[in-house]
Design a protein around this motif. Sequence first.
Motif, PDB file in Angstrom:
ATOM      1  N   UNK B   5       0.740  -1.235  -0.064  1.00 56.93           N
ATOM      2  CA  UNK B   5       0.029   0.090  -0.040  1.00 56.93           C
ATOM      3  C   UNK B   5       0.864   1.134  -0.032  1.00 56.93           C
ATOM      4  N   UNK B   6       0.568   2.189  -0.888  1.00 56.21           N
ATOM      5  CA  UNK B   6       1.282   3.522  -0.985  1.00 56.21           C
ATOM      6  C   UNK B   6       0.212   4.369  -0.531  1.00 56.21           C
ATOM      7  N   UNK B   7       0.426   4.865   0.861  1.00 54.28           N
ATOM      8  CA  UNK B   7      -0.561   6.032   1.524  1.00 54.28           C
ATOM      9  C   UNK B   7      -0.639   7.222   0.901  1.00 54.28           C
ATOM     10  N   UNK B   8       0.115   7.579   0.229  1.00 56.43           N
ATOM     11  CA  UNK B   8       0.055   8.832  -0.386  1.00 56.43           C
ATOM     12  C   UNK B   8      -0.892   8.820  -1.338  1.00 56.43           C
ATOM     13  N   UNK B   9      -0.814   7.960  -2.268  1.00 56.33           N
ATOM     14  CA  UNK B   9      -1.675   7.764  -3.499  1.00 56.33           C
ATOM     15  C   UNK B   9      -2.917   7.250  -2.868  1.00 56.33           C
ATOM     16  N   UNK B  10      -3.239   6.510  -1.874  1.00 59.91           N
ATOM     17  CA  UNK B  10      -4.509   5.903  -1.343  1.00 59.91           C
ATOM     18  C   UNK B  10      -5.246   7.305  -0.573  1.00 59.91           C
ATOM     19  N   UNK B  11      -4.529   8.114  -0.199  1.00 57.74           N
ATOM     20  CA  UNK B  11      -5.252   9.358   0.377  1.00 57.74           C
ATOM     21  C   UNK B  11      -5.726  10.209  -0.591  1.00 57.74           C
TER      22      UNK B  11
END
Lengths: 507, 507
Positions: B5-11
């Motif tokens: 999971x890439x949290x920046x893209x997820x956000x």
Amino acid sequence: MSIIINEVFAEKAKLLKRPLLKKKVHPRRFAEIKKNKAAFQGYQVIEKEDISFPVKINSRDKILLDFGDHFVGYLSFSLDHYPELKITDTPIRFKFTFGEFPYEIMTPPEEYKGGLGSGWLQNEERSYVFLPCDGALERRYAFRYLLIERTDSASFPVKISDIVCTAVSAVDTDDVPQISTGDERLDRIYNMSLKTLKECEQDVFEDGPKRDRRLWIGDLRLQALTDYCTFKNTELIKRCIYLFAAYRGEHKMVAPCIFPDSPPCVDEWTFCDYSLFFISCLYDYIKFTEDLSLAEELYETALTQALTVYESIDKTCGSTVLNPFIDWCPSLDKSVAFQGVFIYTMRQLKFISERLGRPTDKIEGFIDTVKNTLLSFCDEDKGLFVTAKGQISWHSQIWAVLSGILTKEENTVILKKITCTDTEFTMRTTYMRHFYIEALYNNSMKKEALDFIKSYWGQIIDAGFDCCPEVFNPDNEFESPYHAPEINSACHAWSCTPAYWIPELLK
Amino acid sequence: MSIIINEVFAEKAKLLKRPLLKKKVHPRRFAEIKKNKAAFQGYQVIEKEDISFPVKINSRDKILLDFGDHFVGYLSFSLDHYPELKITDTPIRFKFTFGEFPYEIMTPPEEYKGGLGSGWLQNEERSYVFLPCDGALERRYAFRYLLIERTDSASFPVKISDIVCTAVSAVDTDDVPQISTGDERLDRIYNMSLKTLKECEQDVFEDGPKRDRRLWIGDLRLQALTDYCTFKNTELIKRCIYLFAAYRGEHKMVAPCIFPDSPPCVDEWTFCDYSLFFISCLYDYIKFTEDLSLAEELYETALTQALTVYESIDKTCGSTVLNPFIDWCPSLDKSVAFQGVFIYTMRQLKFISERLGRPTDKIEGFIDTVKNTLLSFCDEDKGLFVTAKGQISWHSQIWAVLSGILTKEENTVILKKITCTDTEFTMRTTYMRHFYIEALYNNSMKKEALDFIKSYWGQIIDAGFDCCPEVFNPDNEFESPYHAPEINSACHAWSCTPAYWIPELLK
């Protein structure tokens, strides 16, 4: 169907509505239901291991949960996947079957042939597209057992993280002092009866929380009687009495039952004995609360019932066109029992009138007239009441005794005699059994009353019930007024009066 | 199953989530479905009278409602009694069966034997204890037809005061200028395709709103292509691209699909052609928006797909262990088509790299290497691409053409030749047909492309569909990759590109 609404009483009933108490309950253990001819209705519950969440459920799995006791409430649950195994890429589907007793769980709804609408069967099926999710069923259920079947065909397991029943009632048994009669069986009967009343005590006094979930005045009177001595939820009693005064049928007759939800409405027919019990409700209210104001306010309503029913009576034979209920006894000639009910309630109306300083001469006249008719059915040779159709029923004897027109000695003879009389017209409902106990009690036969309770309700406990059922015939486990035992109510208010009688009989 | 999971893209994906548009839709008319061998899948819809509420429904009644068009949304309704007839003293029960097409309505769920989980079947049963009441189903349905069966056995009628579908979508077809090609059939195909895209455009671009309701990158690319020219919902396209960058599988490969609801998750396998289409998504994004920032941000993600897939390729035979999808064509030898996809996407990556000022030599090396392998499968005698297993498939020809390794003249010869070649390896999905049209378009065969659209999608219209289906084989009306035509999706994103192609082909 005509309905006459008194807005003032309706508003008062509405204002007396209180929030229910809520308790979160978890299923206690897994269980299995096995066929066993020796068990009640042929099914035995085998208790399995205690439940600890999460519970894994695969496609086509069936799990039976035992909540450990009878509850009335709303089901909710949390579902999740096992991401380490396989995510859910397909909606899942569960079938929920709720049961108060094993036979209800084991009888397929497709085979239902009962006389009541099949909508009462306690099952539903739901699908959930995405996990994790929280699910809830909107309908309130009455149950101890819950069968969950996973009916979708997907290959992944589903994690049931939690299952909760939010149990609801207007009252809490913990608020009533524990009983200790010294007789364990009596204690158990008392507790079962108290629990039954609690389960039925909701926004109104319901007849049964599974079915019919409505306010019947025949049940209300017995519930109120028990409640005055236990939960003391007088506000709810008052609310229900107002409801009956507010929503009336033709000729301003008190309806036999009120559907309290949605805009309240009443059924389209009348049971004249039930209408008369409106008087009994006010009578008990005064007796237990010493408060005259409600009777003052509703006196006209009570009087209307008396006048209308009296007018309907054929004075030569004592019968009425207004259809009394009395009991669920097929082909019963109800006229003698009805006259007993009439006199019984007129004596109560006379008491109310006296307390309110109202004239009683008309009521006394009613009593005298019907008393003469009723006495004419007393067969001196047989020493019992015999109806115009020649029937010797328990109902005629019990209500003749309760009418108070004979001496205690005469009553005692009748009550003893009927127990050894061969007749098909026996007591069918537990409701009717209440009046038998009252007749014994009024005539100093407390021991007989207690023995009767221990025997009849004791057999109910032995059959495995958690509450007092609507129907219980020790000689026919499958008896059902609806020709479908699975739809019988296993928690029914009119069977709850041992919680009133046991302390009273031990005084 | 590992998920990176890439949290920046997820956000960023989360922040781009917008509220959906809602429209209240009423059923238009009653209908009946009759068996008719001449009709598609053997069922014909007979339109009946228009619906005006209230609608009376008795026990065991079945009513079929036709909403007049395909909708994706939530059902709600109001129920009441007929107090002048009889009040409802029993719970009522309704079974709801939703269908996008008649076969779905007429096939009993109990008989379902499909390969996909039966949870996708669009039906549920609900009971309602008290009337009047408002009911609603939580699950979102995709449908035109709704069969309502009253399954309880109570004797009173129920009044359906209203039924509403709250239709949802991220977009509104009214916001797109009407098309007028001068060819009514093309106009209808365009509108059906546009409608299909609209129905699939929800919180993400779903593959199908009935099923599987998730974000597939193969579908997304075609949806985005069409959306840029119609709804111009670039925010949603961006959101979906971010989702694919945010939630990745093993080796940081872009997943073939993302389950957007609940915490987003991805499936446990990879389609390497689908992973490569992440590059196509960025390529199209630049082409249509002229905005380089997204490609800049996600360049590494795109490059990772290229490197990982390239490494997996056996350079002598051009096959990969990373499982390309290509098409639903059983036993298809996919290696040649896969090489076409690889070169096609590498050319796009080269374009992106150039625009971003990044080095392209490595990518050019990839193209050259795989080009040589691919060319080795071109059979000079046959004038077609033949796989190592000796298969001559449409897929090999189309993707070889799209790879751009041959001249326009050579491509034209191949595209004409394959239409008159006897092979079992034909295009199966409408998704694959899109690439055939692209191949025709790229090689100045616009007329052939338009004729193909008119013929294939025209037959879809003739079959009675309101939207473009997931599966449509004019030679086998019952074709289903799941062995259950009732579970096929009748509104599927990967069939929507005529709304992109028709204006493009008419330019």
